[in-house]
Design a protein around this motif. Structure first.
Motif, PDB file in Angstrom:
ATOM      1  N   LEU A  68      -3.554   6.081  -1.788  1.00 43.30           N
ATOM      2  CA  LEU A  68      -2.828   4.852  -2.100  1.00 43.30           C
ATOM      3  C   LEU A  68      -1.632   4.628  -1.173  1.00 43.30           C
ATOM      4  O   LEU A  68      -1.309   3.487  -0.847  1.00 43.30           O
ATOM      5  CB  LEU A  68      -2.367   4.877  -3.560  1.00 43.30           C
ATOM      6  CG  LEU A  68      -3.482   4.773  -4.619  1.00 43.30           C
ATOM      7  CD1 LEU A  68      -2.891   4.920  -6.019  1.00 43.30           C
ATOM      8  CD2 LEU A  68      -4.239   3.465  -4.489  1.00 43.30           C
ATOM      9  N   GLY A  69      -0.983   5.706  -0.743  1.00 44.38           N
ATOM     10  CA  GLY A  69       0.119   5.554   0.205  1.00 44.38           C
ATOM     11  C   GLY A  69      -0.371   5.060   1.554  1.00 44.38           C
ATOM     12  O   GLY A  69       0.220   4.155   2.155  1.00 44.38           O
ATOM     13  N   HIS A  70      -1.464   5.641   2.039  1.00 43.28           N
ATOM     14  CA  HIS A  70      -2.069   5.183   3.300  1.00 43.28           C
ATOM     15  C   HIS A  70      -2.521   3.733   3.190  1.00 43.28           C
ATOM     16  O   HIS A  70      -2.362   2.938   4.132  1.00 43.28           O
ATOM     17  CB  HIS A  70      -3.281   6.047   3.650  1.00 43.28           C
ATOM     18  CG  HIS A  70      -2.961   7.493   3.868  1.00 43.28           C
ATOM     19  ND1 HIS A  70      -3.857   8.510   3.590  1.00 43.28           N
ATOM     20  CD2 HIS A  70      -1.836   8.100   4.333  1.00 43.28           C
ATOM     21  CE1 HIS A  70      -3.307   9.673   3.893  1.00 43.28           C
ATOM     22  NE2 HIS A  70      -2.089   9.450   4.334  1.00 43.28           N
ATOM     23  N   GLN A  71      -3.109   3.411   2.043  1.00 42.36           N
ATOM     24  CA  GLN A  71      -3.606   2.043   1.850  1.00 42.36           C
ATOM     25  C   GLN A  71      -2.466   1.034   1.937  1.00 42.36           C
ATOM     26  O   GLN A  71      -2.640  -0.074   2.459  1.00 42.36           O
ATOM     27  CB  GLN A  71      -4.318   1.938   0.506  1.00 42.36           C
ATOM     28  CG  GLN A  71      -5.642   2.696   0.462  1.00 42.36           C
ATOM     29  CD  GLN A  71      -6.244   2.738  -0.927  1.00 42.36           C
ATOM     30  OE1 GLN A  71      -6.207   1.744  -1.655  1.00 42.36           O
ATOM     31  NE2 GLN A  71      -6.783   3.880  -1.318  1.00 42.36           N
ATOM     32  N   LYS A  72      -1.292   1.419   1.435  1.00 48.44           N
ATOM     33  CA  LYS A  72      -0.134   0.521   1.510  1.00 48.44           C
ATOM     34  C   LYS A  72       0.218   0.223   2.964  1.00 48.44           C
ATOM     35  O   LYS A  72       0.488  -0.931   3.337  1.00 48.44           O
ATOM     36  CB  LYS A  72       1.057   1.171   0.792  1.00 48.44           C
ATOM     37  CG  LYS A  72       2.343   0.360   0.843  1.00 48.44           C
ATOM     38  CD  LYS A  72       2.259  -0.877  -0.024  1.00 48.44           C
ATOM     39  CE  LYS A  72       3.622  -1.552  -0.112  1.00 48.44           C
ATOM     40  NZ  LYS A  72       3.561  -2.820  -0.869  1.00 48.44           N
ATOM     41  N   VAL A  73       0.188   1.253   3.822  1.00 49.19           N
ATOM     42  CA  VAL A  73       0.478   1.069   5.253  1.00 49.19           C
ATOM     43  C   VAL A  73      -0.560   0.146   5.881  1.00 49.19           C
ATOM     44  O   VAL A  73      -0.231  -0.830   6.573  1.00 49.19           O
ATOM     45  CB  VAL A  73       0.494   2.433   5.975  1.00 49.19           C
ATOM     46  CG1 VAL A  73       0.629   2.238   7.492  1.00 49.19           C
ATOM     47  CG2 VAL A  73       1.630   3.314   5.454  1.00 49.19           C
ATOM     48  N   ILE A  74      -1.828   0.443   5.651  1.00 48.59           N
ATOM     49  CA  ILE A  74      -2.913  -0.300   6.299  1.00 48.59           C
ATOM     50  C   ILE A  74      -2.975  -1.740   5.786  1.00 48.59           C
ATOM     51  O   ILE A  74      -3.123  -2.689   6.567  1.00 48.59           O
ATOM     52  CB  ILE A  74      -4.249   0.433   6.081  1.00 48.59           C
ATOM     53  CG1 ILE A  74      -4.211   1.800   6.797  1.00 48.59           C
ATOM     54  CG2 ILE A  74      -5.429  -0.403   6.594  1.00 48.59           C
ATOM     55  CD1 ILE A  74      -5.326   2.745   6.395  1.00 48.59           C
ATOM     56  N   GLN A  75      -2.846  -1.915   4.473  1.00 48.76           N
ATOM     57  CA  GLN A  75      -2.905  -3.267   3.910  1.00 48.76           C
ATOM     58  C   GLN A  75      -1.725  -4.114   4.375  1.00 48.76           C
ATOM     59  O   GLN A  75      -1.861  -5.331   4.564  1.00 48.76           O
ATOM     60  CB  GLN A  75      -2.954  -3.184   2.382  1.00 48.76           C
ATOM     61  CG  GLN A  75      -4.295  -2.676   1.875  1.00 48.76           C
ATOM     62  CD  GLN A  75      -4.260  -2.293   0.398  1.00 48.76           C
ATOM     63  OE1 GLN A  75      -3.200  -2.010  -0.172  1.00 48.76           O
ATOM     64  NE2 GLN A  75      -5.423  -2.283  -0.230  1.00 48.76           N
ATOM     65  N   THR A  76      -0.569  -3.491   4.579  1.00 48.23           N
ATOM     66  CA  THR A  76       0.580  -4.229   5.118  1.00 48.23           C
ATOM     67  C   THR A  76       0.285  -4.714   6.524  1.00 48.23           C
ATOM     68  O   THR A  76       0.591  -5.866   6.881  1.00 48.23           O
ATOM     69  CB  THR A  76       1.838  -3.339   5.105  1.00 48.23           C
ATOM     70  OG1 THR A  76       2.139  -2.957   3.754  1.00 48.23           O
ATOM     71  CG2 THR A  76       3.032  -4.069   5.707  1.00 48.23           C
ATOM     72  N   ALA A  77      -0.346  -3.859   7.339  1.00 52.70           N
ATOM     73  CA  ALA A  77      -0.703  -4.263   8.702  1.00 52.70           C
ATOM     74  C   ALA A  77      -1.697  -5.418   8.689  1.00 52.70           C
ATOM     75  O   ALA A  77      -1.577  -6.378   9.472  1.00 52.70           O
ATOM     76  CB  ALA A  77      -1.278  -3.076   9.466  1.00 52.70           C
ATOM     77  N   VAL A  78      -2.680  -5.350   7.809  1.00 54.46           N
ATOM     78  CA  VAL A  78      -3.682  -6.424   7.712  1.00 54.46           C
ATOM     79  C   VAL A  78      -3.009  -7.734   7.306  1.00 54.46           C
ATOM     80  O   VAL A  78      -3.287  -8.802   7.875  1.00 54.46           O
ATOM     81  CB  VAL A  78      -4.789  -6.040   6.708  1.00 54.46           C
ATOM     82  CG1 VAL A  78      -5.694  -7.229   6.406  1.00 54.46           C
ATOM     83  CG2 VAL A  78      -5.618  -4.873   7.255  1.00 54.46           C
ATOM     84  N   LYS A  79      -2.086  -7.659   6.345  1.00 51.01           N
ATOM     85  CA  LYS A  79      -1.401  -8.864   5.856  1.00 51.01           C
ATOM     86  C   LYS A  79      -0.540  -9.484   6.964  1.00 51.01           C
ATOM     87  O   LYS A  79      -0.561 -10.711   7.174  1.00 51.01           O
ATOM     88  CB  LYS A  79      -0.541  -8.514   4.651  1.00 51.01           C
ATOM     89  CG  LYS A  79       0.192  -9.684   4.007  1.00 51.01           C
ATOM     90  CD  LYS A  79       0.861  -9.228   2.716  1.00 51.01           C
ATOM     91  CE  LYS A  79       1.534 -10.396   2.009  1.00 51.01           C
ATOM     92  NZ  LYS A  79       2.730 -10.863   2.704  1.00 51.01           N
TER      93      LYS A  79
END
Length: 309
Positions: free
Chosen positions: A27-38
């Motif tokens: 979930l921490g990694h997903q926060k980083v990646i999803q922020t980049a996508v957004k």
């Protein structure tokens, strides 16, 4: 991708790049990646992830290097792409790479890839002796990109980390693992021919041999789902040395799945296992009949577990 990710002329697209090792894609990694996508969507740019292989400990701490992964390369790429990322770069972490200065890393791995924005966790470091970090990355950017720092992501009052998730898996705590991953832990492999002992007991099993270096949960019996041919099949998975039949000296670790309500042949198929719950530790039984009696209990407990899901 082996070594430096040189870009062809056709790939001069400006990008938002998320940086990290991302083992587990928790979930921490997903926060980083999803922020980049957004951010990429907002800026009309391509989204990309840059990650590394093998684990840096292989080069930096060979005496205690990490031998197994939560998400080997192929699994990691799949999970990252499912988050909406356009491109995933795998950069080889070798001795030469570990000696790059922070400025060289930025120049050759970010600016040459046309990065216009960088996203990483607060503890991401880069360059020789980890001299580069998310506090000083602006000093190396040559004003070519901006950046976003993702603060610590917590669950139940503690930081979500790969090392903590690994410790949970090593203890067989799969429900807690799923809470931190945001999904059940998954391993993949191929169904191989075993000694067919399960068939003689009335419990034919799929003997799954890992192709990639997954971290396998603690010895024991688990409620799992076997993913085969695009279908998720409920099953009971036994991990261990089968002490009822083999001495410790002659035993070989196996991962065997008995699929509930299934008839068919899974041999040589590539499959995945989603690990849901540890039912019990591995036990040595006084007889084959005693083992079969317990396996019937395991089967019914698994059936009840998935009915309640």
């Amino acid at each position: 991708m082996d070594g430096r990710p040189f870009m062809e002329q056709m790939d001069r697209r400006e990008k938002v790049i998320a940086l990290g090792y991302f083992d587990g894609v928790h979930l921490g990694h997903q926060k980083v990646i999803q922020t980049a996508v957004k951010i990429a969507e907002e800026k009309g740019l391509e989204s990309a992830v840059m990650t590394f292989f093998p684990h840096p400990s292989v080069v930096l701490r060979p005496d205690c290097k990490r031998e197994t992964e939560l998400t080997p390369v192929n699994m990691k790429a799949t999970l990252i792409e499912e988050l909406g990322v356009h491109t995933v770069y795998f950069v080889k972490f070798d001795s030469a790479f570990s000696q790059l200065s922070p400025q060289k890393f930025v120049d050759e791995y970010l600016i040459q890839l046309h990065a216009k924005h960088i996203v990483a966790g607060y503890d991401f470091t880069f360059g020789r002796k980890a001299a580069g970090n998310m506090e000083n990355i602006g000093d190396y950017s040559r004003s070519m990109f901006s950046y976003t720092v993702i603060p610590k992501v917590e669950q139940f009052g503690a930081k979500i980390s790969t090392s903590h998730i690994r410790s949970l898996i090593e203890k067989g705590e799969m429900e807690e693992t799923a809470d931190l991953l945001g999904r059940p832990y998954r391993t993949s492999g191929t169904v191989v021919h075993g000694d067919r002992r399960g068939r003689t007991l009335g419990f034919p099993t799929a003997n799954v041999e890992e192709v990639d270096p997954y971290l396998i949960p603690a010895y024991g019996v688990y409620a799992v789902r076997l993913i085969a041919g695009g279908k998720a099949l409920n099953g009971v998975c036994s991990v261990g040395l089968r002490p009822t039949f083999y001495s410790k000296e002659e035993a070989v670790k196996t991962v065997e799945v008995f699929v509930l309500d299934f008839e068919g042949d899974l041999y040589d198929q590539d499959v995945s296992i989603d690990w849901y719950k540890r039912l019990r530790p591995e036990l040595k039984f006084s007889s084959a009949d005693a083992l079969v009696h317990q396996m019937e209990k395991d089967k019914e407990e698994t059936r009840r577990y998935f009915i309640s899901k």
